[in-house]
Scaffold this active site. Structure first.
Site, mmCIF file in Angstrom:
data_model
loop_
_atom_site.group_PDB
_atom_site.id
_atom_site.type_symbol
_atom_site.label_atom_id
_atom_site.label_comp_id
_atom_site.label_asym_id
_atom_site.label_seq_id
_atom_site.Cartn_x
_atom_site.Cartn_y
_atom_site.Cartn_z
ATOM 1 N N ASP A 151 -1.596 6.932 5.953
ATOM 2 C CA ASP A 151 -2.695 5.957 5.626
ATOM 3 C C ASP A 151 -2.901 4.975 6.903
ATOM 4 O O ASP A 151 -2.143 4.125 7.038
ATOM 5 C CB ASP A 151 -2.359 5.217 4.288
ATOM 6 C CG ASP A 151 -3.094 4.146 3.901
ATOM 7 O OD1 ASP A 151 -4.244 3.862 4.620
ATOM 8 O OD2 ASP A 151 -2.786 3.397 2.991
ATOM 9 N N TRP B 172 0.792 -1.418 0.234
ATOM 10 C CA TRP B 172 0.099 -0.032 -0.140
ATOM 11 C C TRP B 172 0.787 1.385 -0.062
ATOM 12 O O TRP B 172 0.561 2.181 -0.553
ATOM 13 C CB TRP B 172 -0.874 0.132 0.962
ATOM 14 C CG TRP B 172 -1.900 -1.154 1.260
ATOM 15 C CD1 TRP B 172 -1.994 -2.143 1.960
ATOM 16 C CD2 TRP B 172 -2.622 -1.572 0.005
ATOM 17 N NE1 TRP B 172 -3.011 -3.185 1.629
ATOM 18 C CE2 TRP B 172 -3.444 -2.724 0.301
ATOM 19 C CE3 TRP B 172 -3.125 -1.098 -1.205
ATOM 20 C CZ2 TRP B 172 -4.373 -3.231 -0.281
ATOM 21 C CZ3 TRP B 172 -4.094 -1.593 -1.831
ATOM 22 C CH2 TRP B 172 -4.738 -2.901 -1.447
ATOM 23 N N LYS C 196 -11.969 -1.635 6.785
ATOM 24 C CA LYS C 196 -10.881 -2.410 7.516
ATOM 25 C C LYS C 196 -11.177 -2.519 8.864
ATOM 26 O O LYS C 196 -10.884 -3.490 9.629
ATOM 27 C CB LYS C 196 -9.324 -2.019 7.249
ATOM 28 C CG LYS C 196 -8.927 -1.898 5.898
ATOM 29 C CD LYS C 196 -8.382 -3.324 5.337
ATOM 30 C CE LYS C 196 -8.271 -3.277 3.892
ATOM 31 N NZ LYS C 196 -7.458 -2.511 3.286
HETATM 32 C C1 PLP Z 1 -6.652 -1.906 1.967
HETATM 33 C C2 PLP Z 1 -5.753 -1.004 2.177
HETATM 34 C C3 PLP Z 1 -5.684 0.042 1.034
HETATM 35 C C4 PLP Z 1 -6.513 -0.123 -0.160
HETATM 36 O O1 PLP Z 1 -7.562 0.309 0.165
HETATM 37 P P1 PLP Z 1 -8.999 0.592 -0.788
HETATM 38 O O2 PLP Z 1 -10.088 1.185 0.066
HETATM 39 O O3 PLP Z 1 -9.277 -0.922 -1.295
HETATM 40 O O4 PLP Z 1 -8.575 1.386 -2.040
HETATM 41 C C5 PLP Z 1 -4.875 1.178 1.246
HETATM 42 N N1 PLP Z 1 -4.027 1.037 2.262
HETATM 43 C C6 PLP Z 1 -4.204 0.244 3.389
HETATM 44 C C7 PLP Z 1 -3.236 0.479 4.514
HETATM 45 C C8 PLP Z 1 -4.771 -0.830 3.129
HETATM 46 O O5 PLP Z 1 -4.945 -1.738 4.359
#
Ligand code: PLP
Length: 354
Positions: free
Chosen positions: A166, A98, A190
């Site tokens: 993020d 990511w 998540k």
């Molecule tokens: C799952 C995830 C993403 C991607 O997320 P989407 O909502 O599917 O675009 C980005 N960063 C992290 C840390 C993730 O766990």
């Protein structure tokens, strides 16, 4: 009932599923799926969701909350576009898939990316330390929890520059100091709610200061904040369910109580991994994640046997990400410790049979 260790979309409290299901049939006489996002009843949901985020994370004044679409993947672009300033350079820490994605998207919108720390040399199995944070860049970006590899920052990078994170896979799992950040973003699926909404927590000071030569309206956090996430049709149902989940979180002790539950779950599983000679952890132990626990079998030839055991116990979502293999037990907020105990029991039974 199954024990859902899936990495996302994730488990939510059963009571939240029940309330969401009933609102599909009756939300003040309409279905939540048909209500106008401009209706006062939904505006109240949006306001409450924003308010609950602020309460749950003790968001200080001077920060705004937005719920947008596009997932954290669009967040990569939104972060870069909104934080770009005079140098058009940014410092990124690369700790996995990511983080790599965030770097790639920043480059696409014209950011000159300086990857000043990376764990790519050892397959992203640790969190870099003792790095020098650059000072000649517009902002610093990192990924607090590496969902795929199972590593997590225990200490955040220190910088006087705007810090962007993020936090998709560990937001609301432990206390954080929002004031340390200029922008936090997280895909809801998540640890917050269903897929479809993405949370942004942004310092008001940074809004409208981008030097990007192009700024699509939707991606401009200033516009989104001014329009209270209603610049276009927001993901009504996803925001509604996230709001229900935040209510549940706050009524059960909030993030502080959740953090100790999550620590207890992680201790239970990591103790088993460390003491059971059929398994080993997949990453450096001091960097391992409380949310996504990755582990490997010492004897690969017994994988079918192990898989049959955990499937029989009602466990789902245990295989590791397709890019790394092994096993990954995602233990988001709503996963009860009883489910972790079921997995631990399966692991010890497996080792006794070996
Ligand atoms: C799952 C995830 C993403 C991607 O997320 P989407 O909502 O599917 O675009 C980005 N960063 C992290 C840390 C993730 O766990």
């Amino acid at each position: 009932m199954k024990h859902n260790f899936g990495a996302g979309p994730c488990i939510l409290p059963h009571g939240v599923f029940e309330q969401a299901a009933s609102a599909v049939l009756d939300f003040n006489g309409l279905s939540i799926l048909e209500v106008s996002h401009r209706h006062k009843d939904f505006v109240a949901v949006m306001d409450e969701a924003i308010d609950l985020v602020k309460k749950a994370l003790n968001v200080p004044s001077g920060y705004s909350i937005a719920f947008l679409q596009g997932g954290a993947t669009l967040g990569f672009t939104i972060a870069a576009l909104n934080m770009m300033r005079g140098t058009k350079k940014a410092g990124y820490i690369n700790t996995g898939t990511w983080a790599t994605g965030a770097i790639k998207e920043a480059k696409k919108v014209g950011v000159d990316v300086n990857v000043f720390a990376s764990s790519e040399d050892k397959g992203f199995t640790y969190i870099p330390k003792n790095y020098q944070v650059p000072t000649d860049v517009d902002y610093i970006h990192f990924t607090s929890n590496n969902t795929i590899y199972g590593t997590q920052f225990k200490e955040f990078p220190k910088t006087d520059l705007p810090l962007i994170c993020d936090m998709s896979s560990d937001i609301f799992s432990k206390e954080i100091n929002v004031a340390d950040f200029d922008l936090i973003y997280a895909g809801a699926q998540k640890n917050l709610g269903p897929a479809g909404a993405t949370l942004y927590i942004v310092k008001d000071e940074v809004l409208g200061k981008s030097t990007s030569p192009f700024m699509p309206t939707y991606l401009d956090l200033k516009q989104q904040v001014e329009k209270e996430s209603m610049l276009n049709t927001p993901p009504v149902f996803a925001i509604y369910v996230a709001m229900l989940n935040l209510r549940d979180l706050l009524s059960t002790g909030g993030v502080k109580a959740m953090e100790s539950k999550n620590n207890a779950k992680a201790n239970l599983l990591y103790n088993e991994i460390d003491s059971n000679d059929a398994f080993r952890g997949a990453v450096q132990s001091e960097d391992r994640s409380n949310m996504n626990v990755t582990f490997l079998l010492n004897d690969e030839s017994r994988s079918a046997e192990f898989d049959a055991l955990w499937k029989d116990a009602g466990i789902v979502g245990l295989p590791g990400h397709r890019s790394v293999g092994g096993y990954r037990a995602s233990m988001y907020n709503a996963l009860p410790i009883e489910s972790v105990q079921v997995l631990v029991d399966v692991m010890s039974e497996f080792s006794r049979k070996g």
